[in-house]
Motif scaffolding. Structure first.
Motif: not given
Length: 133
Positions: A19-22, A43-47, A96-99
């Motif tokens: 997804a990050r590459q896309f 995008v990485s975090e959401l994916a 737990g820090r992604g969002l």
């Protein structure tokens, strides 16, 4: 004029990188360089959130980019239940820090509930506007 690109990904850990590459490839094609690393990190975090918490077994998630004027929207949609929440973990927490990172890096972060699942949306204001070749 707006530009849209979308791709679906299976519920696997390697899909986060895909997804990050896309998104990176699409930004390059659209000649977007501003805030590129922030966008790719979000995008990485959401994916990752979709793969770990949102996508039911055997299903996929979708990543959609929408560029309108000076705003780039990134949407990550999954068909799972629940609603992601921004956490404020302790300084020594291992996760737990992604969002929280997403909410800090993006100019806007919203989660829209659907009939099935939800869509996490982030917006990035770009000073370059649309300059496609």
């Amino acid at each position: 004029m707006s530009y849209v690109r979308q791709q679906r990904f299976p519920r696997t850990r390697v899909s986060v990188r895909a997804a990050r590459q896309f998104v990176g490839d699409t930004l390059a094609e659209w000649a977007v360089t501003e805030r590129r690393e922030d966008i790719r990190l979000c995008v990485s975090e959401l994916a990752a959130n979709a793969v770990l918490h949102g996508v039911p077994m055997g299903r996929e998630f979708a990543v959609r980019l929408l560029w309108e004027g000076a705003v780039l929207w990134i949407e990550v949609r999954d068909s799972g239940p629940g609603h992601p929440l921004i956490c404020h973990p302790a300084a020594d927490a291992q996760a737990g820090r992604g969002l929280w990172l997403v909410s800090e890096l993006a100019d806007e972060f919203v989660v829209r509930d659907g009939r099935v699942g939800k869509t996490a949306c982030v917006a990035f204001e770009l000073s370059t506007g649309q300059v496609l070749r």
